[in-house]
Enzyme design. Structure first.
Site, PDB file in Angstrom:
ATOM      1  N   ARG A 266     -24.932  37.628  -2.521  1.00  0.00           N
ATOM      2  CA  ARG A 266     -24.502  36.247  -2.691  1.00  0.00           C
ATOM      3  C   ARG A 266     -24.046  36.021  -4.134  1.00  0.00           C
ATOM      4  O   ARG A 266     -24.535  36.644  -5.065  1.00  0.00           O
ATOM      5  CB  ARG A 266     -25.637  35.274  -2.351  1.00  0.00           C
ATOM      6  CG  ARG A 266     -25.838  35.077  -0.847  1.00  0.00           C
ATOM      7  CD  ARG A 266     -26.922  34.061  -0.552  1.00  0.00           C
ATOM      8  NE  ARG A 266     -28.205  34.525  -1.044  1.00  0.00           N
ATOM      9  CZ  ARG A 266     -28.764  34.150  -2.179  1.00  0.00           C
ATOM     10  NH1 ARG A 266     -28.177  33.235  -2.950  1.00  0.00           N
ATOM     11  NH2 ARG A 266     -29.918  34.640  -2.556  1.00  0.00           N
TER      12      ARG A 266
ATOM     13  N   HIS B 247     -35.761  27.369   3.645  1.00  0.00           N
ATOM     14  CA  HIS B 247     -35.635  28.834   3.560  1.00  0.00           C
ATOM     15  C   HIS B 247     -36.992  29.453   3.893  1.00  0.00           C
ATOM     16  O   HIS B 247     -37.693  29.931   3.012  1.00  0.00           O
ATOM     17  CB  HIS B 247     -35.200  29.202   2.127  1.00  0.00           C
ATOM     18  CG  HIS B 247     -34.770  30.622   1.956  1.00  0.00           C
ATOM     19  ND1 HIS B 247     -34.770  31.250   0.726  1.00  0.00           N
ATOM     20  CD2 HIS B 247     -34.302  31.541   2.827  1.00  0.00           C
ATOM     21  CE1 HIS B 247     -34.325  32.485   0.848  1.00  0.00           C
ATOM     22  NE2 HIS B 247     -34.042  32.695   2.111  1.00  0.00           N
TER      23      HIS B 247
ATOM     24  N   SER C 266     -35.308  34.884  -1.894  1.00  0.00           N
ATOM     25  CA  SER C 266     -34.597  36.017  -1.310  1.00  0.00           C
ATOM     26  C   SER C 266     -35.225  37.347  -1.745  1.00  0.00           C
ATOM     27  O   SER C 266     -35.573  37.520  -2.912  1.00  0.00           O
ATOM     28  CB  SER C 266     -33.137  35.980  -1.757  1.00  0.00           C
ATOM     29  OG  SER C 266     -32.561  34.755  -1.353  1.00  0.00           O
TER      30      SER C 266
ATOM     31  N   CYS D  27     -38.123  38.525  -1.111  1.00  0.00           N
ATOM     32  CA  CYS D  27     -39.519  38.402  -1.555  1.00  0.00           C
ATOM     33  C   CYS D  27     -40.503  38.446  -0.390  1.00  0.00           C
ATOM     34  O   CYS D  27     -41.633  37.974  -0.502  1.00  0.00           O
ATOM     35  CB  CYS D  27     -39.710  37.136  -2.373  1.00  0.00           C
ATOM     36  SG  CYS D  27     -38.885  37.222  -3.976  1.00  0.00           S
TER      37      CYS D  27
ATOM     38  N   ASP E  15     -36.054  33.762   8.295  1.00  0.00           N
ATOM     39  CA  ASP E  15     -35.319  33.328   7.093  1.00  0.00           C
ATOM     40  C   ASP E  15     -35.155  31.813   6.964  1.00  0.00           C
ATOM     41  O   ASP E  15     -35.176  31.304   5.857  1.00  0.00           O
ATOM     42  CB  ASP E  15     -33.933  33.994   7.081  1.00  0.00           C
ATOM     43  CG  ASP E  15     -33.268  33.977   5.704  1.00  0.00           C
ATOM     44  OD1 ASP E  15     -33.927  34.375   4.719  1.00  0.00           O
ATOM     45  OD2 ASP E  15     -32.100  33.561   5.600  1.00  0.00           O
TER      46      ASP E  15
ATOM     47  N   TYR F  89     -19.245  39.198   2.521  1.00  0.00           N
ATOM     48  CA  TYR F  89     -20.634  39.624   2.558  1.00  0.00           C
ATOM     49  C   TYR F  89     -21.634  38.526   2.896  1.00  0.00           C
ATOM     50  O   TYR F  89     -21.614  37.447   2.296  1.00  0.00           O
ATOM     51  CB  TYR F  89     -21.031  40.227   1.201  1.00  0.00           C
ATOM     52  CG  TYR F  89     -22.329  40.979   1.282  1.00  0.00           C
ATOM     53  CD1 TYR F  89     -22.372  42.290   1.728  1.00  0.00           C
ATOM     54  CD2 TYR F  89     -23.528  40.365   0.969  1.00  0.00           C
ATOM     55  CE1 TYR F  89     -23.556  42.965   1.846  1.00  0.00           C
ATOM     56  CE2 TYR F  89     -24.728  41.026   1.078  1.00  0.00           C
ATOM     57  CZ  TYR F  89     -24.740  42.341   1.521  1.00  0.00           C
ATOM     58  OH  TYR F  89     -25.928  43.008   1.633  1.00  0.00           O
TER      59      TYR F  89
ATOM     60  N   LYS G 253     -26.672  30.506   5.305  1.00  0.00           N
ATOM     61  CA  LYS G 253     -27.082  29.698   4.154  1.00  0.00           C
ATOM     62  C   LYS G 253     -26.188  28.466   3.985  1.00  0.00           C
ATOM     63  O   LYS G 253     -26.675  27.391   3.633  1.00  0.00           O
ATOM     64  CB  LYS G 253     -27.087  30.554   2.873  1.00  0.00           C
ATOM     65  CG  LYS G 253     -28.076  31.724   2.918  1.00  0.00           C
ATOM     66  CD  LYS G 253     -29.436  31.265   3.282  1.00  0.00           C
ATOM     67  CE  LYS G 253     -30.504  32.286   3.580  1.00  0.00           C
ATOM     68  NZ  LYS G 253     -30.685  33.467   2.835  1.00  0.00           N
TER      69      LYS G 253
ATOM     70  N   ARG H 289     -28.326  45.887   4.047  1.00  0.00           N
ATOM     71  CA  ARG H 289     -28.889  45.005   5.071  1.00  0.00           C
ATOM     72  C   ARG H 289     -28.729  45.570   6.475  1.00  0.00           C
ATOM     73  O   ARG H 289     -27.821  46.350   6.739  1.00  0.00           O
ATOM     74  CB  ARG H 289     -28.181  43.642   5.017  1.00  0.00           C
ATOM     75  CG  ARG H 289     -28.364  42.882   3.707  1.00  0.00           C
ATOM     76  CD  ARG H 289     -29.525  41.934   3.764  1.00  0.00           C
ATOM     77  NE  ARG H 289     -29.893  41.394   2.469  1.00  0.00           N
ATOM     78  CZ  ARG H 289     -30.799  40.414   2.316  1.00  0.00           C
ATOM     79  NH1 ARG H 289     -31.411  39.910   3.356  1.00  0.00           N
ATOM     80  NH2 ARG H 289     -31.113  39.983   1.113  1.00  0.00           N
TER      81      ARG H 289
END
Ligand code: GTP
Ligand code: SPV
Ligand code: MN
Length: 592
Positions: free
Chosen positions: A80, A237, A259, A261, A286, A208, A217, A375
């Site tokens: 991001r 989130h 993110s 974590c 998420d 991406y 998001k 990912r």
């Protein structure tokens, strides 16, 4: 060069509003073809086959990883891009100090200049999608227009995409408009713009993840958080996990960690062997949309239907469920490959990379074989711990909200807020080390309130006011906690084993909600006493638990100062309730 549909698709007749917008975008972007996505399995398979034939997708070893593909994004386009992500509200103050802002008219002009003619020679895909169960009143729909077939495939896995979503839009007439083009992938011409007041997103120059899969998001957090504020709910989130105890009772937790974590890992945790009879059910990994229910509880739905998860570190031991999930029907982005075409990443106990994430012959001198933000994209139903409750139109009742961050120091393993408003302060004070999920430096501690720093679509001061107000209306509000799996000793080793062993902390949290677990009162909240946490059979270093559960007055004095300075950035808009809670906490600390 066609500027109108090649074939008058029957899908185009379902919603007049969508058809009109598609025609308008086609006049601007001038695609060669327009493809309305029906979301069917044959369409998905055919697009995968076509992309593989074009060399954009690399089929992986069919014997070990059936139905799996590798995609390599542009090396400049791997995460991001927060520095070019904007919230474009009429009033700058509505976006707040937490967002980059541009006036809507200027932003539209700048973006439309980029989009002008950008789809010449390309296919324009119309991707109708529903965030949340298709029949849930809590769900919201959108349409993404994109010129990336890779984005279409990801949206198919991550959302309820295709005809049923379009039919719902046809009935409701309302949808979020997301316009996306990979453009020329020039980082100088890359912008992610949000117009919450007109439910519009424009994203250019990246293919991406969170930059390009606009349902995620951009819609489900930035636009949805704005809508949620207006309509009295929360878009967060957060993972959603169900924890079933041996008596067959299930508590649902919603946990916000920044993110990379640990959300995906916690959402599909495998309990330690000693936890006979306990089961974990994954509802989401998420994003959570949280709505007050008629019974005074908070109910959560997962707006997504798939996972876009961090690959490195995933193995049999750390996350067996994810490991099993991604052995078939998965799109891998930016991992390495072995000579026999198996995907490879750092943290796998066996195999060797032959080619790195950029497709070069692997050379350790070039850094990790798999990109640290590589990912997997996979349907949630593939997960062995997938919860059927993910489909419940009314969502699942939330017993506890858990905030967390990645912090070497300061934050203890776990503590409980004293009440809802104190919990909002705990969330507002979350700090975490930056990770590879966004471009920029990694490992730098920054404030990441509610793990929403990159995702709140409006002024954090208003957001905290909204949180406080919403909680005050809940008769049976969730209890609020803070965790940190990432405390380190002075040699840089993790003090807590993490992963499956996090179950021990979840158990304390649940038993606090049930009123059966003990705690000691401290300046920052309630912490487990030495005997309140189940550490049986755990091989902790000497003194580790004491360190994990310590609240050092000097350290916390500095932390409160830092939180105060941060909150001051929000000036007069900051809710008084937060100031009061912080003053109380500082007084409690001074009294110890
Ligand atoms: P986003 O998808 O970016 O929102 O990330 P996420 O919050 O879902 O993070 P994820 O679960 O993918 O974990 C990110 C990284 O943290 C991975 O490399 C994990 O192996 C690592 N990790 C997750 N949980 C733990 C834990 O309990 N302890 C330690 N030490 N590492 C963890
Ligand atoms: C995150 O960065 O929090 C992610 C990955 O979940 S992305 O979809 O790129 O936002
Ligand atoms: Mn995330």
């Amino acid at each position: 060069m066609a500027t109108v549909p090649d074939r008058l698709d029957d899908l185009a007749s379902i919603s007049r509003e969508v058809a009109a917008w598609v025609a308008e975008v086609a006049r601007l972007t001038l695609p060669d073809r327009i493809h309305w996505c029906d979301g069917s399995e044959p369409e998905f398979q055919e697009m995968q086959r076509q992309l593989a034939a074009d060399g954009e997708l690399i089929p992986l070893n069919e014997a070990t990883h059936p139905g799996c593909y590798l995609y390599r994004s542009d090396p400049s386009d791997v995460a991001r891009v927060e520095h070019v992500t904007y919230v474009c509200t009429k009033e700058r103050e509505d976006a707040g100090p937490n967002n980059h802002w541009m006036a809507p008219a200027q932003a539209h002009r700048q973006m439309d200049d980029l989009f002008r003619g950008c789809m010449r020679g390309r296919t324009l895909y119309v991707v109708p999608y529903c965030m949340g169960p298709i029949d849930s009143p809590l769900s919201r729909c959108g349409v993404e227009i994109t010129d990336s077939a890779y984005v279409v495939l990801n949206m198919r896995l991550m959302t309820r995409m295709g005809r049923p979503a379009l039919e719902r839009i046809g009935r409701e007439g309302v949808f979020v408009k997301g316009l996306h083009s990979t453009g020329d992938l020039n980082p100088e011409r890359r912008f992610i713009m949000h117009f919450p007041e007109s439910l519009t997103i424009k994203s250019f120059g990246s293919g991406y993840g969170g930059n390009a899969l606009l349902g995620k998001k951009c819609h489900a957090l930035r636009i949805a958080s704005w809508q949620a504020r207006d309509e009295g709910w929360l878009a967060e989130h957060m993972l959603i996990v169900g924890i079933e105890n041996p008596r067959g009772e299930t508590h649902y937790l919603a946990c916000a960690f920044p993110s990379a974590c640990g959300k995906t890992n916690l959402a599909m945790l495998i309990p330690p062997a000693s936890y006979q009879g306990w089961k974990i059910w994954t509802v989401g990994d998420d994003i959570a949309w949280l709505h007050p229910g008629a019974d005074g509880r908070l109910y959560a739905i997962n707006p997504e239907s798939g996972y876009f998860g961090v690959v490195p570190g995933t193995n049999q031991k750390t996350n067996r469920n994810a490991f099993e999930t991604i052995r078939r029907d998965t799109i891998f982005t930016n991992v390495a490959v072995t000579t026999d075409g198996r995907p490879w990443w750092e943290g796998l106990p066996d195999g060797e990379p032959a080619y790195d994430w950029q497709g070069r012959a692997y050379d350790p001198a070039n850094g990790p074989a798999a990109h640290p933000n590589s990912r997997f994209t996979v349907a949630a139903t593939r997960n062995p711990s997938y919860s059927r409750a993910s489909e419940a139109p009314g969502g699942v009742p939330i017993s506890a909200i858990v905030f967390g961050g990645r912090r070497r120091t300061v934050a203890p393993l776990v503590y409980q807020a004293r009440n809802w408003t104190h919990g909002v302060l705990v969330g507002a004070g979350v700090a975490s080390e930056t990770t590879a999920a966004a471009t920029g430096a990694v490992g730098v501690v920054r404030r990441d309130p509610m793990a929403m720093k990159p995702f709140a679509g409006y002024n954090f001061a208003d957001y905290w006011s909204h949180w406080i107000k919403l909680g005050s209306k809940l008769e049976r509000a969730p209890r609020i906690f803070h965790v940190n799996w990432f405390r380190q000793n002075e040699r840089g080793q993790f003090l807590w084993p993490g992963f499956g062993e996090n179950m021990r902390v979840l158990r304390w949290i649940i038993e606090r909600c049930e009123g059966t677990a003990g705690a000691v009162d401290t300046a920052i909240g309630h912490l487990p006493g030495p005997r309140d946490l189940d550490i049986q059979g755990l091989d902790l270093a000497r003194g580790a638990l004491e360190e994990l559960l310590a609240v050092d007055p000097a350290t916390w004095g500095e932390e409160f100062d830092a939180i105060a300075a941060y909150l001051d950035e929000y000036g007069d808009r900051l809710p008084q309730g937060l100031r009061r809670e912080l003053a109380d906490a500082r007084n409690r600390l001074a009294a110890t």
